[in-house]
Scaffold this motif. Structure first.
Motif, PDB file in Angstrom:
ATOM      1  N   LEU A  55      14.841  61.401 -76.979  1.00 43.80           N
ATOM      2  CA  LEU A  55      15.844  61.812 -75.996  1.00 43.80           C
ATOM      3  C   LEU A  55      15.422  63.109 -75.314  1.00 43.80           C
ATOM      4  CD1 LEU A  55      18.679  61.371 -74.737  1.00 43.80           C
ATOM      5  CD2 LEU A  55      19.592  62.765 -76.621  1.00 43.80           C
ATOM      6  N   ALA A  56      14.934  64.073 -76.100  1.00 41.72           N
ATOM      7  CA  ALA A  56      14.466  65.330 -75.516  1.00 41.72           C
ATOM      8  C   ALA A  56      13.258  65.103 -74.613  1.00 41.72           C
ATOM      9  CB  ALA A  56      14.125  66.321 -76.620  1.00 41.72           C
ATOM     10  N   GLY A  57      12.451  64.116 -74.941  1.00 41.45           N
ATOM     11  CA  GLY A  57      11.310  63.805 -74.090  1.00 41.45           C
ATOM     12  C   GLY A  57      11.739  63.363 -72.707  1.00 41.45           C
ATOM     13  N   ILE A  58      12.759  62.522 -72.627  1.00 42.03           N
ATOM     14  CA  ILE A  58      13.292  62.121 -71.314  1.00 42.03           C
ATOM     15  C   ILE A  58      13.950  63.319 -70.643  1.00 42.03           C
ATOM     16  CG2 ILE A  58      14.790  60.520 -70.082  1.00 42.03           C
ATOM     17  CD1 ILE A  58      14.707  58.680 -72.526  1.00 42.03           C
ATOM     18  N   ARG A  59      14.708  64.080 -71.411  1.00 38.85           N
ATOM     19  CA  ARG A  59      15.434  65.250 -70.881  1.00 38.85           C
ATOM     20  C   ARG A  59      14.501  66.217 -70.167  1.00 38.85           C
ATOM     21  NH1 ARG A  59      16.424  69.205 -75.444  1.00 38.85           N
ATOM     22  NH2 ARG A  59      14.314  69.754 -74.755  1.00 38.85           N
ATOM     23  N   ASP A 117      21.558  62.191 -60.701  1.00 35.57           N
ATOM     24  CA  ASP A 117      21.623  61.183 -61.746  1.00 35.57           C
ATOM     25  C   ASP A 117      20.214  60.676 -62.072  1.00 35.57           C
ATOM     26  OD1 ASP A 117      24.424  61.028 -62.282  1.00 35.57           O
ATOM     27  OD2 ASP A 117      24.687  60.091 -60.321  1.00 35.57           O
ATOM     28  N   PRO A 118      20.015  60.133 -63.277  1.00 37.79           N
ATOM     29  CA  PRO A 118      18.679  59.674 -63.681  1.00 37.79           C
ATOM     30  C   PRO A 118      18.141  58.554 -62.790  1.00 37.79           C
ATOM     31  CG  PRO A 118      20.113  59.880 -65.595  1.00 37.79           C
ATOM     32  CD  PRO A 118      20.985  60.034 -64.374  1.00 37.79           C
ATOM     33  N   SER A 119      16.831  58.492 -62.716  1.00 36.26           N
ATOM     34  CA  SER A 119      16.169  57.417 -61.969  1.00 36.26           C
ATOM     35  C   SER A 119      16.394  56.095 -62.689  1.00 36.26           C
ATOM     36  CB  SER A 119      14.676  57.706 -61.877  1.00 36.26           C
ATOM     37  OG  SER A 119      14.077  57.591 -63.168  1.00 36.26           O
ATOM     38  N   PRO A 120      16.219  54.957 -61.985  1.00 36.96           N
ATOM     39  CA  PRO A 120      16.382  53.651 -62.646  1.00 36.96           C
ATOM     40  C   PRO A 120      15.491  53.492 -63.866  1.00 36.96           C
ATOM     41  CG  PRO A 120      16.386  53.375 -60.270  1.00 36.96           C
ATOM     42  CD  PRO A 120      16.027  54.812 -60.520  1.00 36.96           C
ATOM     43  N   GLY A 121      14.240  53.964 -63.773  1.00 36.61           N
ATOM     44  CA  GLY A 121      13.336  53.841 -64.904  1.00 36.61           C
ATOM     45  C   GLY A 121      13.789  54.665 -66.106  1.00 36.61           C
ATOM     46  N   ASP A 122      14.211  55.894 -65.845  1.00 38.23           N
ATOM     47  CA  ASP A 122      14.690  56.748 -66.937  1.00 38.23           C
ATOM     48  C   ASP A 122      15.988  56.202 -67.514  1.00 38.23           C
ATOM     49  OD1 ASP A 122      12.536  58.434 -66.667  1.00 38.23           O
ATOM     50  OD2 ASP A 122      13.593  59.876 -65.394  1.00 38.23           O
TER      51      ASP A 122
END
Length: 337
Positions: A278-282, A313-318
Motif C-alpha cells: 500500500l505504501a508503495g502505491i502511496r 483521484d488515483p489513475s485507473p491502473g493504480d
C-alpha cells in the motif's frame, strides 16, 4: 492615580468569573486527556474522510454514514477535519458542519478532536467553531508556508492556547519539528496536552518523550503509521492514527490487536503483504496518502466521493492495483471484501 490597585465589585466579579472559567477549562482538559489515554490503549485513532458530492460540494449525509461505520468498529477517538479529512480544502461553514456532525454522531462515546491550522489567528477562528460545535480537543496542524525557529513554534501554540478553552495536541510534521527544550516549553502552556509525530525520526522522538512531563500524550502520526508502529512502540509511543481504518477497519483492528498481543506472525504478514505494498502505491503520486484512502473507501461502497483539488483521484491502473491489494488485505484477516 485614584483607584489604582483597588478592585471594584465589577473587577472582583470579573476575576472570579475568569477563575471559574480557568478551573472549568482545566477540569475539561484533565477529563479529555483521561478519555484519550483510555481510548488510545483500546484502539486505533480514527481520522474520518470528509464526504463530497460529485460536483465537489460537501455531502454531510455521506459523512455521517461513513462516520457511523467508523464508530461501529470501536476506535479510540475520532479526529474529523484533519489531514485525511481534507481540512485544507474546507471553508468555515463546511468545517462547522463536519465537526458538528462528528460530535452528534459520536454522542459522547469517544473523544472528538477537530483539526485546526494555518497561522494562529486563523486557527483560533476554527478553534472557536470547534468549541461551539462541542468538540473535546483540537489537533493543531502545521502552520502555512514559512519556516520558523523554535521560539516561533512555541509562540504559535501560546497564542492559540490563549484563545481557546479546548485542549491542544501539537502536530509536528513538515515545517514543524520541536526540540526537546521547545517540547518542555509547550508542555507548560496551559491546555497543551500532547504531541502527534509525523516525522518518524525516532532519535528525536525518543528525546522528546524523555523531555516531556509525566502524563503528556504522544502518538504516531506517520503516513501509513502501521509500518512504523513497532519502532514507535519501542521508544514508548504505542498509540497511532490509522488511515487504513477509514476504509478497512477490519484490517486496522486486526493489526492493532496483533501488535498489542505480540502476534508477530500476523503483524509481519500484514506488513509484508498489505501495508508495505500500500505504501508503495502511496509513494507514486503526491497526495495519494489521502487520495488512495478515499478511493479504497469508495471501493468498499462508502459514500465519501472524490477528493478536492489540489489532490487528484488515483489513475485507473493504480485503482486496479489498489482493488486487488484491498482484497488481499481483507482475506488476510478473514473479512469479506
Amino acid at each position: 492615580m485614584i483607584g489604582v490597585g483597588l478592585a471594584t465589585s465589577t473587577d472582583t466579579d470579573t476575576d472570579t468569573a475568569g477563575e471559574r472559567a480557568t478551573d472549568t477549562a482545566g477540569e475539561r482538559a484533565t477529563d479529555t486527556v483521561g478519555r484519550l489515554r483510555d481510548g488510545m490503549a483500546r484502539g486505533v485513532l480514527s481520522f474520518p474522510l470528509t464526504s463530497f458530492h460529485a460536483d465537489g460540494s460537501l455531502d454531510e449525509d455521506g459523512f455521517r454514514a461513513h462516520l457511523a461505520v467508523q464508530l461501529a468498529s470501536g476506535p479510540g477517538a475520532v479526529f474529523p477535519a484533519c489531514g485525511t479529512g481534507e481540512f485544507f480544502s474546507l471553508d468555515e461553514g463546511e468545517y462547522r458542519a463536519v465537526v458538528t456532525a462528528a460530535v452528534e454522531e459520536t454522542a459522547g462515546r469517544v473523544p472528538v478532536v477537530a483539526g485546526v491550522g494555518y497561522g494562529w489567528a486563523q486557527a483560533a477562528r476554527f478553534a472557536r467553531i470547534a468549541e461551539e460545535a462541542g468538540a473535546d480537543a483540537l489537533l493543531v496542524l502545521p502552520h502555512y508556508l514559512v519556516a520558523a525557529p523554535q521560539d516561533g513554534l512555541v509562540a504559535q501554540l501560546e497564542a492559540l492556547a490563549a484563545r481557546t478553552r479546548l485542549p491542544l495536541i501539537a502536530y509536528q510534521r513538515g515545517p514543524v519539528a520541536y526540540s526537546p527544550d521547545a517540547l518542555r516549553r509547550i508542555a507548560r502552556v496551559p491546555g497543551v496536552v500532547g504531541l502527534k509525530d509525523g516525522h518518524g525520526d525516532l532519535d528525536r522522538l525518543q528525546r522528546l518523550t524523555l523531555a516531556a512531563p509525566e502524563g503528556f500524550l504522544f502518538f504516531n502520526g506517520a503516513s501509513t503509521a502501521e509500518l512504523q508502529a513497532r519502532a514507535y512502540t519501542a521508544v514508548g509511543v504505542p498509540a497511532y492514527s490509522s488511515a487504513v481504518h477509514a476504509f478497512a477497519p477490519e484490517i486496522a483492528n486486526a493489526f492493532f490487536a496483533a501488535l498489542r498481543d505480540g502476534d508477530d506472525g500476523t503483524t509481519t504478514a500484514l506488513l509484508r503483504d498489505f501495508y508495505g505494498p500500500l505504501a508503495g502505491i502511496r509513494d507514486r503520486v503526491p497526495g495519494y496518502a489521502v487520495s488512495l484512502v478515499k478511493a479504497a473507501a469508495r471501493l468498499r461502497g462508502r459514500p465519501v466521493g472524490p477528493v478536492r483539488a489540489p489532490l487528484t483521484d488515483p489513475s485507473p491502473g493504480d485503482l486496479a492495483e489498489l482493488r486487488a491489494l484491498l482484497s488481499t488485505g481483507l482475506a488476510l484477516v478473514g473479512a469479506t471484501p
